[in-house]
Design an enzyme around this catalytic site. Sequence first.
Site, short mmCIF file in Angstrom:
data_model
loop_
_atom_site.label_atom_id
_atom_site.label_comp_id
_atom_site.label_asym_id
_atom_site.label_seq_id
_atom_site.Cartn_x
_atom_site.Cartn_y
_atom_site.Cartn_z
N THR A 1 -69.25 -28.96 31.56
CA THR A 1 -70.02 -27.72 31.29
C THR A 1 -69.27 -26.76 30.38
O THR A 1 -68.03 -26.76 30.35
CB THR A 1 -70.32 -27.03 32.65
OG1 THR A 1 -70.74 -25.69 32.41
CG2 THR A 1 -69.11 -26.96 33.56
N ASP A 2 -70.03 -25.93 29.68
CA ASP A 2 -69.42 -24.87 28.86
C ASP A 2 -68.62 -23.89 29.72
O ASP A 2 -67.74 -23.18 29.23
CB ASP A 2 -70.49 -24.10 28.04
CG ASP A 2 -71.62 -23.50 28.88
OD1 ASP A 2 -71.63 -23.66 30.11
OD2 ASP A 2 -72.50 -22.85 28.27
N GLU A 3 -68.94 -23.85 31.03
CA GLU A 3 -68.29 -22.87 31.90
C GLU A 3 -66.80 -23.13 32.08
O GLU A 3 -66.07 -22.25 32.53
CB GLU A 3 -68.99 -22.84 33.26
CG GLU A 3 -70.45 -22.44 33.16
CD GLU A 3 -71.03 -21.98 34.48
OE1 GLU A 3 -70.27 -21.45 35.31
OE2 GLU A 3 -72.23 -22.16 34.68
N TYR B 1 -67.06 -23.14 41.04
CA TYR B 1 -67.79 -24.25 40.40
C TYR B 1 -67.09 -24.68 39.12
O TYR B 1 -66.74 -25.86 38.95
CB TYR B 1 -69.24 -23.84 40.10
CG TYR B 1 -69.92 -24.74 39.08
CD1 TYR B 1 -70.24 -26.06 39.39
CD2 TYR B 1 -70.24 -24.27 37.79
CE1 TYR B 1 -70.85 -26.89 38.45
CE2 TYR B 1 -70.85 -25.09 36.86
CZ TYR B 1 -71.15 -26.40 37.19
OH TYR B 1 -71.75 -27.23 36.25
N LYS C 1 -65.04 -28.20 37.95
CA LYS C 1 -65.45 -29.01 36.79
C LYS C 1 -64.29 -29.14 35.80
O LYS C 1 -64.08 -30.21 35.22
CB LYS C 1 -66.67 -28.38 36.10
CG LYS C 1 -67.94 -28.37 36.91
CD LYS C 1 -68.47 -29.75 37.24
CE LYS C 1 -69.03 -30.49 36.04
NZ LYS C 1 -69.61 -31.81 36.43
N1 LIG Z 1 -77.87 -27.73 34.90
C1 LIG Z 1 -77.11 -27.21 33.96
O1 LIG Z 1 -77.48 -26.22 33.32
C2 LIG Z 1 -75.79 -27.85 33.61
C3 LIG Z 1 -75.10 -27.39 32.47
C4 LIG Z 1 -73.89 -27.99 32.12
C5 LIG Z 1 -73.39 -29.03 32.88
N2 LIG Z 1 -74.05 -29.44 33.98
C6 LIG Z 1 -73.48 -30.56 34.74
O2 LIG Z 1 -74.42 -31.62 34.67
C7 LIG Z 1 -74.40 -32.39 35.87
C8 LIG Z 1 -75.79 -32.45 36.44
O3 LIG Z 1 -76.25 -31.13 36.71
P1 LIG Z 1 -77.68 -30.89 37.38
O4 LIG Z 1 -78.10 -29.52 37.03
O5 LIG Z 1 -78.55 -32.05 37.06
O6 LIG Z 1 -77.28 -30.91 38.93
P2 LIG Z 1 -78.22 -31.01 40.20
O7 LIG Z 1 -77.57 -30.14 41.23
O8 LIG Z 1 -79.63 -30.79 39.83
O9 LIG Z 1 -78.10 -32.54 40.64
C9 LIG Z 1 -76.93 -33.09 41.16
C10 LIG Z 1 -77.29 -34.47 41.73
O10 LIG Z 1 -76.06 -35.05 42.21
C11 LIG Z 1 -76.26 -35.53 43.51
N3 LIG Z 1 -74.99 -35.40 44.25
C12 LIG Z 1 -74.37 -34.23 44.60
N4 LIG Z 1 -73.24 -34.51 45.28
C13 LIG Z 1 -73.15 -35.86 45.34
C14 LIG Z 1 -72.21 -36.75 45.93
N5 LIG Z 1 -71.13 -36.29 46.60
N6 LIG Z 1 -72.42 -38.08 45.82
C15 LIG Z 1 -73.51 -38.55 45.17
N7 LIG Z 1 -74.44 -37.76 44.59
C16 LIG Z 1 -74.26 -36.42 44.68
C17 LIG Z 1 -77.36 -34.67 44.11
O11 LIG Z 1 -78.03 -35.32 45.18
C18 LIG Z 1 -78.25 -34.42 42.91
O12 LIG Z 1 -79.22 -35.44 42.78
C19 LIG Z 1 -73.39 -31.70 36.79
O13 LIG Z 1 -72.18 -32.40 36.70
C20 LIG Z 1 -73.26 -30.30 36.23
O14 LIG Z 1 -71.97 -29.77 36.47
C21 LIG Z 1 -75.25 -28.88 34.37
#
Ligand SMILES: NC(=O)c1ccc[n+]([C@@H]2O[C@H](COP(=O)([O-])OP(=O)(O)OC[C@H]3O[C@@H](n4cnc5c(N)ncnc54)[C@H](O)[C@@H]3O)[C@@H](O)[C@H]2O)c1
Length: 312
Positions: free
Chosen positions: A122-124, A146, A150
């Site tokens: 993430t950008d964070e 968080y 990451k």
């Molecule tokens: N949503 C955003 O804006 C954003 C931006 C930048 C990066 N990210 C990164 O992208 C990735 C996906 O983000 P998202 O928004 O789709 O997240 P989300 O919270 O919607 O989904 C996370 C998924 O991971 C599964 N999960 C969580 N813990 C788990 C574990 N211990 N074992 C197996 N599965 C597990 C959950 O059941 C869920 O289906 C993350 O790594 C997040 O840090 C997200």
Amino acid sequence: MIRRVLIVTGGLGFIGKHFVRRCLELGNYVTNIDNMNYAADLVVNEEFMQHDNYRFVQEDITELKHIIEAEYIVNFAAESHVDNSIVDNQKFCRTNILGTQRLLELTRSRMSAAPYFVQISTDEVYGDTVEGIHTENHPLRPSNPYSSTKAAADMLLHGWSRTYDLDYNILRISNNYGPHQYPEKLIPRSLWRMSRGLPAIMHGDGTYCRVWLHVEDTVNAILTVLDNGEKNTIYNISGDTELENFEVLRRIAKIANMPESDAIQTVKNRVGQDLRYNMDDSRIRALGWKPTRDFDTSLREIAETINTERFL
Ligand SMILES: NC(=O)c1ccc[n+]([C@@H]2O[C@H](COP(=O)([O-])OP(=O)(O)OC[C@H]3O[C@@H](n4cnc5c(N)ncnc54)[C@H](O)[C@@H]3O)[C@@H](O)[C@H]2O)c1
């Protein structure tokens, strides 16, 4: 057409499910490992199960005992909501750090057949972008539990690659939005509230800036890196839509036909709130990727799909 064999973790989450859907459409073989936490979309799993090239494993990545032979492992699985991490950071350390460590260990146990590791970051991890923009070489200065977890995971990738000779990419992605996002995040939560005549909740004065990227543009970026990315390289994936949160809510209010004065309820600012994120994404643009989705048009499309029951 190249058909890939992929392990995807967290493929029932917001970004993961859009990626899995596209991979299945492309004829790739996908094994999706997800422990189905609160953010998992169970409806989409039923859809994926219709595909012969899909396999689902309900498992926690921190407890995984083995991985199948695959060309890639794409790690989306994470605890992903900053507010939750401020209240209870334990799960964040467990999944985001120890989960990544577990996957790296299983990857290296496959020795010469180790899958290529793609870490979704993430950008964070850079923390505040006070001036200018962050390149991939900037130091990591995360501001909340968080983003700290990451950033720690990104560091594991570096260390494991150098010591155990694993190949990887880290993709640092800006704020994603799109259809069927869990309604704890700003855009779906605000669309849902305003569609019921309730005000959106805004932390502080809403003047902090984020770059918004449509999830389909993110999926294209990940596929671009799988196709043409340079080994052991970090890619920032940003976009062109930098907006203050207040402005995002103003645009949602317009879609919901709510007068601005009724549309926003202010609450105390989030502890450790970053004022601005912005990344230089010229490295991935040099591979031919660029964002294509218009923010306002997409917001209107998402408003049509707001369905919080999907996650109950
Ligand atoms: N949503 C955003 O804006 C954003 C931006 C930048 C990066 N990210 C990164 O992208 C990735 C996906 O983000 P998202 O928004 O789709 O997240 P989300 O919270 O919607 O989904 C996370 C998924 O991971 C599964 N999960 C969580 N813990 C788990 C574990 N211990 N074992 C197996 N599965 C597990 C959950 O059941 C869920 O289906 C993350 O790594 C997040 O840090 C997200």
